[in-house]
Write a protein that holds these residues in place. Structure first.
Motif, PDB file in Angstrom:
ATOM      1  N   LEU A 104     -11.384  -9.343  10.302  1.00  0.00           N
ATOM      2  CA  LEU A 104     -10.414  -9.231   9.212  1.00  0.00           C
ATOM      3  C   LEU A 104      -9.996  -7.781   9.014  1.00  0.00           C
ATOM      4  CD1 LEU A 104      -8.987 -10.955   7.042  1.00  0.00           C
ATOM      5  CD2 LEU A 104     -10.891 -10.448   5.518  1.00  0.00           C
ATOM      6  N   TYR A 105     -10.948  -6.869   9.009  1.00  0.00           N
ATOM      7  CA  TYR A 105     -10.628  -5.452   8.858  1.00  0.00           C
ATOM      8  C   TYR A 105      -9.707  -4.980   9.991  1.00  0.00           C
ATOM      9  CZ  TYR A 105     -13.950  -4.352   5.096  1.00  0.00           C
ATOM     10  OH  TYR A 105     -14.607  -4.267   3.899  1.00  0.00           O
ATOM     11  N   ARG A 106      -9.997  -5.414  11.195  1.00  0.00           N
ATOM     12  CA  ARG A 106      -9.264  -4.923  12.359  1.00  0.00           C
ATOM     13  C   ARG A 106      -7.848  -5.491  12.458  1.00  0.00           C
ATOM     14  NH1 ARG A 106     -14.132  -5.465  16.902  1.00  0.00           N
ATOM     15  NH2 ARG A 106     -15.604  -4.073  15.824  1.00  0.00           N
ATOM     16  N   SER A 107      -7.638  -6.651  11.880  1.00  0.00           N
ATOM     17  CA  SER A 107      -6.333  -7.306  12.040  1.00  0.00           C
ATOM     18  C   SER A 107      -5.437  -7.228  10.805  1.00  0.00           C
ATOM     19  CB  SER A 107      -6.545  -8.775  12.420  1.00  0.00           C
ATOM     20  OG  SER A 107      -7.347  -9.434  11.461  1.00  0.00           O
ATOM     21  N   SER A 108      -6.000  -6.877   9.640  1.00  0.00           N
ATOM     22  CA  SER A 108      -5.195  -6.824   8.413  1.00  0.00           C
ATOM     23  C   SER A 108      -4.262  -5.628   8.422  1.00  0.00           C
ATOM     24  CB  SER A 108      -6.108  -6.763   7.187  1.00  0.00           C
ATOM     25  OG  SER A 108      -6.869  -7.941   7.071  1.00  0.00           O
ATOM     26  N   ILE A 109      -3.096  -5.805   7.821  1.00  0.00           N
ATOM     27  CA  ILE A 109      -2.090  -4.742   7.782  1.00  0.00           C
ATOM     28  C   ILE A 109      -2.375  -3.860   6.572  1.00  0.00           C
ATOM     29  CG2 ILE A 109      -0.457  -6.265   6.572  1.00  0.00           C
ATOM     30  CD1 ILE A 109       0.461  -3.615   9.217  1.00  0.00           C
ATOM     31  N   VAL A 110      -3.287  -2.902   6.772  1.00  0.00           N
ATOM     32  CA  VAL A 110      -3.723  -2.036   5.679  1.00  0.00           C
ATOM     33  C   VAL A 110      -3.184  -0.613   5.856  1.00  0.00           C
ATOM     34  CG1 VAL A 110      -5.722  -1.006   4.532  1.00  0.00           C
ATOM     35  CG2 VAL A 110      -5.800  -3.400   5.254  1.00  0.00           C
ATOM     36  N   LEU A 111      -3.430  -0.014   7.015  1.00  0.00           N
ATOM     37  CA  LEU A 111      -3.043   1.384   7.228  1.00  0.00           C
ATOM     38  C   LEU A 111      -1.529   1.565   7.176  1.00  0.00           C
ATOM     39  CD1 LEU A 111      -5.480   2.506  10.078  1.00  0.00           C
ATOM     40  CD2 LEU A 111      -5.705   2.841   7.617  1.00  0.00           C
TER      41      LEU A 111
ATOM     42  N   ILE B  88       4.487   4.704  13.362  1.00  0.00           N
ATOM     43  CA  ILE B  88       4.815   3.384  12.801  1.00  0.00           C
ATOM     44  C   ILE B  88       5.994   2.769  13.545  1.00  0.00           C
ATOM     45  CG2 ILE B  88       5.737   2.213  10.754  1.00  0.00           C
ATOM     46  CD1 ILE B  88       4.077   4.218   9.074  1.00  0.00           C
ATOM     47  N   SER B  89       6.979   3.589  13.854  1.00  0.00           N
ATOM     48  CA  SER B  89       8.160   3.064  14.558  1.00  0.00           C
ATOM     49  C   SER B  89       7.798   2.585  15.952  1.00  0.00           C
ATOM     50  CB  SER B  89       9.244   4.146  14.642  1.00  0.00           C
ATOM     51  OG  SER B  89       8.864   5.178  15.535  1.00  0.00           O
ATOM     52  N   ASN B  90       6.758   3.173  16.533  1.00  0.00           N
ATOM     53  CA  ASN B  90       6.333   2.755  17.868  1.00  0.00           C
ATOM     54  C   ASN B  90       5.519   1.472  17.838  1.00  0.00           C
ATOM     55  OD1 ASN B  90       7.526   4.885  19.221  1.00  0.00           O
ATOM     56  ND2 ASN B  90       5.718   6.184  19.091  1.00  0.00           N
ATOM     57  N   VAL B  91       4.659   1.343  16.822  1.00  0.00           N
ATOM     58  CA  VAL B  91       3.679   0.255  16.809  1.00  0.00           C
ATOM     59  C   VAL B  91       4.144  -0.928  15.974  1.00  0.00           C
ATOM     60  CG1 VAL B  91       1.280  -0.342  16.311  1.00  0.00           C
ATOM     61  CG2 VAL B  91       1.841   1.950  17.116  1.00  0.00           C
TER      62      VAL B  91
ATOM     63  N   GLU C 106      -1.932 -14.234   5.421  1.00  0.00           N
ATOM     64  CA  GLU C 106      -1.228 -13.283   4.562  1.00  0.00           C
ATOM     65  C   GLU C 106      -1.739 -11.862   4.767  1.00  0.00           C
ATOM     66  OE1 GLU C 106       1.444 -13.615   2.543  1.00  0.00           O
ATOM     67  OE2 GLU C 106       1.588 -15.556   3.533  1.00  0.00           O
ATOM     68  N   CYS C 107      -3.024 -11.732   5.072  1.00  0.00           N
ATOM     69  CA  CYS C 107      -3.599 -10.400   5.290  1.00  0.00           C
ATOM     70  C   CYS C 107      -3.023  -9.726   6.528  1.00  0.00           C
ATOM     71  CB  CYS C 107      -5.124 -10.489   5.423  1.00  0.00           C
ATOM     72  SG  CYS C 107      -5.979 -10.815   3.870  1.00  0.00           S
ATOM     73  N   VAL C 108      -2.611 -10.523   7.521  1.00  0.00           N
ATOM     74  CA  VAL C 108      -2.072  -9.945   8.751  1.00  0.00           C
ATOM     75  C   VAL C 108      -0.551  -9.995   8.790  1.00  0.00           C
ATOM     76  CG1 VAL C 108      -4.162 -10.594   9.980  1.00  0.00           C
ATOM     77  CG2 VAL C 108      -2.193 -12.113  10.057  1.00  0.00           C
ATOM     78  N   ASN C 109       0.060 -10.545   7.752  1.00  0.00           N
ATOM     79  CA  ASN C 109       1.519 -10.672   7.693  1.00  0.00           C
ATOM     80  C   ASN C 109       2.158  -9.318   7.374  1.00  0.00           C
ATOM     81  OD1 ASN C 109       4.152 -11.390   7.365  1.00  0.00           O
ATOM     82  ND2 ASN C 109       3.783 -12.947   5.793  1.00  0.00           N
ATOM     83  N   LEU C 110       3.071  -8.881   8.205  1.00  0.00           N
ATOM     84  CA  LEU C 110       3.725  -7.586   7.997  1.00  0.00           C
ATOM     85  C   LEU C 110       4.516  -7.541   6.699  1.00  0.00           C
ATOM     86  CD1 LEU C 110       5.032  -6.821  11.597  1.00  0.00           C
ATOM     87  CD2 LEU C 110       3.010  -5.894  10.472  1.00  0.00           C
ATOM     88  N   GLU C 111       4.866  -8.683   6.153  1.00  0.00           N
ATOM     89  CA  GLU C 111       5.623  -8.729   4.910  1.00  0.00           C
ATOM     90  C   GLU C 111       4.734  -8.645   3.678  1.00  0.00           C
ATOM     91  OE1 GLU C 111       8.897  -8.639   4.681  1.00  0.00           O
ATOM     92  OE2 GLU C 111       8.938  -8.464   6.863  1.00  0.00           O
ATOM     93  N   SER C 112       3.419  -8.712   3.849  1.00  0.00           N
ATOM     94  CA  SER C 112       2.503  -8.643   2.698  1.00  0.00           C
ATOM     95  C   SER C 112       2.361  -7.204   2.233  1.00  0.00           C
ATOM     96  CB  SER C 112       1.128  -9.192   3.084  1.00  0.00           C
ATOM     97  OG  SER C 112       1.202 -10.555   3.423  1.00  0.00           O
ATOM     98  N   ASP C 113       2.426  -7.001   0.914  1.00  0.00           N
ATOM     99  CA  ASP C 113       2.225  -5.647   0.405  1.00  0.00           C
ATOM    100  C   ASP C 113       0.731  -5.347   0.301  1.00  0.00           C
ATOM    101  OD1 ASP C 113       1.275  -6.878  -1.930  1.00  0.00           O
ATOM    102  OD2 ASP C 113       3.181  -6.706  -2.952  1.00  0.00           O
ATOM    103  N   TYR C 114       0.431  -4.095   0.017  1.00  0.00           N
ATOM    104  CA  TYR C 114      -0.963  -3.637   0.025  1.00  0.00           C
ATOM    105  C   TYR C 114      -1.796  -4.370  -1.017  1.00  0.00           C
ATOM    106  CZ  TYR C 114      -4.968  -0.489  -0.205  1.00  0.00           C
ATOM    107  OH  TYR C 114      -6.252   0.034  -0.204  1.00  0.00           O
ATOM    108  N   ARG C 115      -1.247  -4.530  -2.200  1.00  0.00           N
ATOM    109  CA  ARG C 115      -1.988  -5.193  -3.282  1.00  0.00           C
ATOM    110  C   ARG C 115      -2.376  -6.621  -2.874  1.00  0.00           C
ATOM    111  NH1 ARG C 115      -2.383  -4.081  -8.773  1.00  0.00           N
ATOM    112  NH2 ARG C 115      -0.919  -2.354  -8.489  1.00  0.00           N
TER     113      ARG C 115
ATOM    114  N   ASN D  47       0.812  -0.462   6.016  1.00  0.00           N
ATOM    115  CA  ASN D  47       1.378  -1.488   5.147  1.00  0.00           C
ATOM    116  C   ASN D  47       2.754  -1.051   4.643  1.00  0.00           C
ATOM    117  OD1 ASN D  47       1.687  -2.840   2.273  1.00  0.00           O
ATOM    118  ND2 ASN D  47       0.198  -4.053   3.414  1.00  0.00           N
ATOM    119  N   LYS D  48       3.610  -2.014   4.394  1.00  0.00           N
ATOM    120  CA  LYS D  48       4.972  -1.678   3.949  1.00  0.00           C
ATOM    121  C   LYS D  48       4.968  -0.955   2.603  1.00  0.00           C
ATOM    122  CE  LYS D  48       6.350  -5.882   1.466  1.00  0.00           C
ATOM    123  NZ  LYS D  48       7.362  -6.963   1.394  1.00  0.00           N
ATOM    124  N   SER D  49       3.917  -1.146   1.793  1.00  0.00           N
ATOM    125  CA  SER D  49       3.831  -0.449   0.506  1.00  0.00           C
ATOM    126  C   SER D  49       3.652   1.054   0.691  1.00  0.00           C
ATOM    127  CB  SER D  49       2.656  -1.000  -0.314  1.00  0.00           C
ATOM    128  OG  SER D  49       2.802  -2.377  -0.564  1.00  0.00           O
TER     129      SER D  49
END
Length: 1181
Positions: free
Chosen positions: A636-643, A674-677, A599-608, A645-647
């Motif tokens: 985990l830090y390197r692969s999670s969708i944090v920066l 974002i559109s590139n990556v 879930e941490c690396v899932n693009l559909e997961s929100d920031y919270r 994030n869709k939120s």
């Protein structure tokens, strides 16, 4: 109660002392004593007939009363005796022995003050107050056993009074003790010890409190830290300063002098050191309370600062530093004890590193604790940040980390200390780097509010901190990378559930990143995408493996998992430990952990969700007995969708629309990235961008970035792009009336729509009018460029006509001719439309080839285009017959030609058509006279090489920057080369070593190559630069092997120039030998055989010729003798090892003349970002 009249007499006439056999009942005796006490208390001193008191005074010292078994009797007797002494003062009506008994009785009664619940507590208080006010306590000093009594009184007072007791008791006790000290002929040593011991009470009490209440507030601690006994001792020292200072000085002299006198320069016993530490702790506490009494002790500390014993100097440095750091009160240490301050200040240059480290710590304490700025401390602290010893630098970093942000912002405002602190993040020692990163991160975190508020001082001083942190990625150090990750996600961008505040902070940080740091930041998201994909695969395999499968399948699966574990482990500092931790993680078989990480690396997961799950993962893996978290957390830090994030997207989009916001431009840039990556995160917000494009006119603020974001999304998710006619019509408007960049991205979106062919035909019809005076002519060329590549079927019928116009009317004609004073380079924003049109024309020609890779006639199509591009490179950008192109036209065109050749080389079809001799000519763009050309070309080359899009034959080009005059550019390239080398070593590849043979061949065909001594020494710099970037003790023998092999073949391009190779082969072998000796390496013969590139080398025709070449030495002795000097290596005997070589790459001359070294006459001003330039490469690739 009114006072008795003068001459008043005592009316009491009853018996107090019982007669023999006739005891007085206790109740009666108490009544009588109360009556006497009442009468005596009324009398004022000097207003009573003392003869009426004589009998009572005599009776009160009766042993029957003094030793009576009843507490009340003894208490009232003491009160009455105190009144007697008051009324008879100054002459007591008692003998010395009687007074001894009386004061002993007083001491016993005063002990009752420890029990406030006693029925006679008021009498004890009365006794104390009487002794204090009348000062009759001073009679003790005249008694034969006065010192013992004095000791008892001090002990009683210090032990009796309690923090929650009556304040007047503390006051009167203090008064009594002061009177005793002032009047005593000599003060017993035990009393001195007792007084000084009280100054240690706050520490003992505070330590006890901290063990049970570590989180107590400063207010609570300040209340706890001042026991009454401490206050009384402080009062004594301040009130009796002159007297106490002598005793205090003697007390410390006895300790300090004795220890110093018997301690050698490098030895002191543990017991003596413990005693000395205790004494120093006491000195510090006394200074805080009563600095006046230390006037004769401070000089002793000054002497300690100068002794030979390191431990004593260390302790003195700490103590004096703490004293100097105390907020000035009645005594200002810096002025009252200036010589001691000077001695302490000199310890910053102490020969011992531990003393210098302690000095740095205390210097920070002084800076942080004093409101004023003490002269020299900040500069001194800055010097400790660059001390030769890592312990000093580490101590300085840690100490600065204890300062508050307010202190830092005020005290360091005008100093260079921030630059020196920032340099520590690149310290050669890991511990110092880690502390430097941590401190800078904490400072930035504390300063963010001021930075966000655009405070000029904060921006100037601290706004660059993120750039310094991100620049560390270029070190390519695994341990440092882990530190950076933690700093980014825990300090620069800590968890914040408020979307607007979080995104604003992200944008503010990115806005102030320099160009180099921005590249590293962009690379984080590229890394995240790659890692997340691998991590999900790994977790799926773990689930499958732990779920139970067949034996054969299990072995294959285990092998795959082991490969992934090794891949992850190789990215962490301690690969073996990481591998062990990851295997333990697999054995846990915690399905909940698998789900959380996915879930941490899932693009559909929100920031919270992501931050919540990261916290849960930390909790589940937090175990003192296990180190699994240490290895999992960086991954985990390197692969999670944090920066990205869709939120974050709605806020970024909203800010991008606010033209007045200083973050608007940055928001647009982030949307483009974002559109590139990760364009998938735009899915739920793409309609908002579409509405913006539909409503706005061409040229709106952020239009290019918005269109590019949509185009990036459209390429991956064409089914989610709006098919609304108004939106598509708006895109057509941007294509035909917008800027070339707007047109390019607008057409790209249109070509993902369902009606793309119809729109493409309409666009083509509008764009092929070729009116050079049309204000939107460039935009139409940009449209054609996109259509040529992505709408081949639409444009193919018109392509010949288009190509003819491009070549005849645009490329071969100059409407503007060269003029005197034309600049060598003009930035894209300022260049004229004709030059832009020529560049676009070249791109259209190349795009046609890229779109026709699989056509049967591809070679016929490619030959004229490749010839055109090569001629532009060879002719320095000139292609008109009149040879009248402006200088900046030629710079732009040869750069465009070079980059387009690299682009074509990515295609296997066209790469085979680019000849080796063409590559030799193309390589010279790396040494172009214009800095902007060199920079952009090398950037494009690096980008393609990093992505493994070019064959290895292009790698040697990067080593031609050996003569690059911009040291920063050259240093950055060395870092990149080493990163590539590290990556290939992980893959067990020898590409970088193999390319040495190609480099020698490239140098042999360099237009400046010559075989005289000076030429050979000049070309030696290329080989030295290669070795400095690539050579290690492990691969030096392979590099030497290729250097030898070059002498065993002939040139496949120009056979007559084969001798050039032999000169360079011998030169390389000599340089490698010197390099090996200078590094104290042991080079073994390479055991294997490796072929040389067949496109560059051919076998020699006969063995005889091979032997003749092998036995001939092509390098003159004069060159060999001068090589050590240009390599900055002193000459050494043959069998001795030379000192370690200094990197001398690029140390030669850069004058323009015969040599094609990079000329300094070219502009060194860095150009603005070129379209499609290498601004997004991975610095760790």
């Amino acid at each position: 109660m009114p006072a008795a009249q003068a001459g008043s007499r005592l009316r009491f006439d009853q018996q107090l002392v019982p007669k023999a056999g006739k005891p007085i009942p206790v109740s009666d005796l108490l009544k009588r004593l109360k009556i006497i006490h009442g009468e005596l208390a009324k009398f004022d001193q000097g207003a009573v007939d003392l003869s009426s008191i004589n009998r009572v005074a005599k009776d009160l010292i009766s042993a029957n009363l003094l030793n009576h078994k009843d507490k009340g009797v003894r208490a009232f007797v003491a009160c009455c005796l105190a009144d007697i002494l008051r009324l008879y003062a100054p002459d007591a009506p008692y003998t010395q022995n009687q007074l001894q008994l009386i004061f002993e009785h007083f001491v016993q009664q005063l002990k009752g003050l420890s029990d406030p619940e006693s029925p006679y507590f008021l009498q004890y208080c009365y006794l104390l107050e009487n002794l204090s006010q009348v000062k009759s306590i001073v009679l003790v000093s005249d008694l034969s056993d006065g010192e013992e009594l004095m000791t008892q009184i001090f002990q009683l007072c210090f032990d009796t009074v309690k923090p929650d007791g009556l304040k007047n008791l503390e006051f009167h006790m203090g008064e009594i003790l002061v009177q005793l000290v002032e009047e005593a002929q000599t003060i017993p040593q035990e009393v001195i010890n007792m007084i000084l011991a009280q100054f240690l009470r706050p520490n003992a009490l505070n330590n006890a409190t901290n063990n049970t209440q570590k989180q107590s507030s400063k207010v609570q601690q300040s209340i706890i830290q001042v026991p009454p006994a401490y206050s009384m001792a402080k009062t004594i020292c301040i009130t009796c300063c002159d007297r106490m200072s002598r005793y205090v000085a003697q007390y410390f002299t006895d300790i300090i002098y004795d220890i110093i006198s018997k301690s050698s320069s490098d030895d002191i016993s543990d017991s003596d050191l413990k005693e000395l530490k205790k004494a120093h702790g006491l000195i510090l506490e006394i200074w805080k309370a009563a600095p006046e009494v230390l006037q004769n002790v401070i000089p002793q500390l000054e002497q300690e600062l100068l002794v030979e014993n390191t431990q004593i100097r260390l302790l003195a440095t700490q103590t004096v530093g703490r004293i100097a750091g105390e907020i000035p009160g009645r005594v200002n240490f810096l002025t009252a004890h200036s010589s001691c301050w000077d001695a302490w200040f000199g310890r910053q240059n102490d020969k011992s590193s531990i003393v210098r480290a302690k000095w740095a710590e205390e210097c920070v304490f002084i800076i942080g604790n004093r409101a004023d700025i003490v002269k020299g401390t900040i500069d001194g602290l800055g010097n400790k940040l660059i001390d030769n010893d890592e312990r000093v630098r580490l101590a300085a970093c840690k100490a600065i980390g204890t300062l508050s942000y307010k202190t830092i912002s005020i005290k360091f405002r005008d100093s260079s200390i921030f630059n020196k602190l920032s340099d520590r993040v690149k310290d050669r020692r890991s511990a110092v780097r880690q502390e430097g990163i941590s401190v800078l991160g904490n400072i930035y975190n504390a300063a963010y509010d001021d930075i966000a508020a655009q405070d000029s001082d904060s921006l100037t001083q601290l706004g660059c901190i993120p750039s310094r942190i991100f620049d560390l990625f270029y070190l390519n150090d695994k341990e440092t990378n882990v530190m950076i990750d933690r700093c980014i996600y825990e300090k620069l961008l800590p968890v914040d559930l408020d979307d607007e505040r979080r995104v604003t902070r992200l944008l503010a940080m990115v806005r102030h990143l320099d160009e180099k740091a921005r590249k590293a930041f962009n690379a984080i998201s590229i890394r995240q995408k790659r890692l997340s994909e691998v991590l999900v695969t790994f977790l799926n395999l773990c689930e499958k493996f732990n779920g139970g499968i067949g034996e054969n399948s299990e072995q294959d699966l285990k092998s795959t998992i082991n490969n992934l574990v090794a891949w992850f482990a190789n990215q962490l500092p301690d690969a073996s430990k990481a591998e062990s931790d990851l295997n333990k993680f697999i054995k846990l078989n915690d399905r909940r952990l698998y789900k959380l990480i996915k879930e941490c690396v899932n693009l559909e997961s929100d920031y919270r969700t992501v931050t919540k799950y990261i916290t849960e993962i930390k909790t589940r893996l937090s175990n003192p007995q296990s180190s699994i978290l240490d290895s999992i957390l960086p991954i985990l830090y390197r692969s999670s969708i944090v920066l990205y994030n869709k939120s974050n997207i709605p806020v970024i989009v909203d800010i991008s629309r606010q033209a007045s916001s200083h973050l608007s431009t940055t928001a647009h840039e982030l949307l483009k990235e974002i559109s590139n990556v990760v364009p998938a995160v735009l899915k739920s917000h793409i309609n908002e961008l579409a509405i913006t494009i539909q409503k706005e006119k061409p040229g709106f603020d952020g239009s290019v970035d918005t269109l590019k974001a949509c185009a990036g999304f459209a390429r991956q998710f064409p089914e989610n792009i709006s098919q609304d006619r108004k939106f598509l019509d708006a895109l057509v408007r941007f294509s035909l009336e917008g800027s070339p960049d707007e047109a390019k991205h607008a057409v790209a979106i249109i070509l993902q729509s369902k009606k793309r062919f119809a729109y493409a035909r309409d666009l083509l019809a509008e764009c092929t009018t070729f009116d050079m005076n049309d204000p939107h002519f460039l935009s139409k060329l940009a449209c054609i460029s996109v259509l040529t590549k992505s709408a081949t079927s639409v444009i193919e019928p018109e392509i010949d006509t288009i190509t003819g116009v491009l070549i005849k009317d645009i490329l071969l004609k100059n409407r503007r001719v060269a003029l005197d004073g034309d600049p060598d380079w003009v930035d894209d924003d300022d260049i004229d439309d004709e030059c832009k049109a020529k560049v676009l024309a070249l791109k259209i020609l190349v795009n046609r080839l890229l779109a026709s890779e699989e056509a049967e006639t591809v070679k016929e199509l490619a030959r004229p285009v490749l010839k055109l591009l090569n001629s532009l490179v060879v002719n320095l950008g000139e292609m008109t017959k009149m040879q009248n192109s402006p200088l900046y036209y030629k710079s732009k065109l040869r750069l465009a030609a070079g980059c387009l050749l690299l682009k074509l080389a990515k295609s296997p079809v066209y790469e085979k058509m680019i000849l080796s001799e063409d590559i030799c000519k193309l390589a010279l763009l790396a040494q172009d006279k214009d800095f902007q050309v060199r920079q952009a070309f090398i950037g494009k080359l690096r980008k393609y090489l990093a992505a493994d899009l070019l064959p290895e034959k292009y790698i040697p080009i990067v080593f031609l920057v050996a003569y690059e005059p911009e040291e920063e550019v050259k240093s950055e390239l060395i870092t990149w080369i080493r990163a590539r080398l590290a990556k290939q070593q992980q893959q067990k590849s020898t590409v970088m070593e193999r390319c040495f043979a190609r480099l020698l061949h490239l140098l042999a065909h360099h237009p400046d190559y010559g075989t005289d001594a000076d030429d050979l020494l000049d070309f030696a710099q290329y080989i030295i630069f290669y070795l400095s970037a690539v050579a290690t003790e492990q691969n030096i023998s392979l590099i030497f092997y290729f250097a030898q092999r070059v002498k065993q073949v002939r040139d496949a391009i120009v056979e007559d120039q084969s001798e050039n190779l032999y000169f360079l082969s011998d030169l390389a072998q000599v340089i490698i030998r010197i390099y090996e000796d200078s590094h104290n390496w042991s080079m073994q013969t390479w055991p294997g055989k490796m072929p040389l590139p067949a496109d560059l080398f051919r076998a020699l025709p006969s063995t005889a010729i091979a032997q003749k070449i092998a036995h001939k030495n092509y390098i003159p002795d004069s060159v060999i003798e001068r090589l050590p000097s240009i390599m900055k290596i002193p000459k050494t005997p043959k069998n001795k090892v030379a000192p370690k070589q200094q990197n001398s790459a690029g140390s030669g001359s850069f004058s323009s003349g015969k040599k094609r070294k990079v000329s300094e006459s070219g502009s060194k001003k860095k150009s603005k970002r070129q379209e499609n330039s290498d601004d997004d490469y991975d610095p760790r690739a």
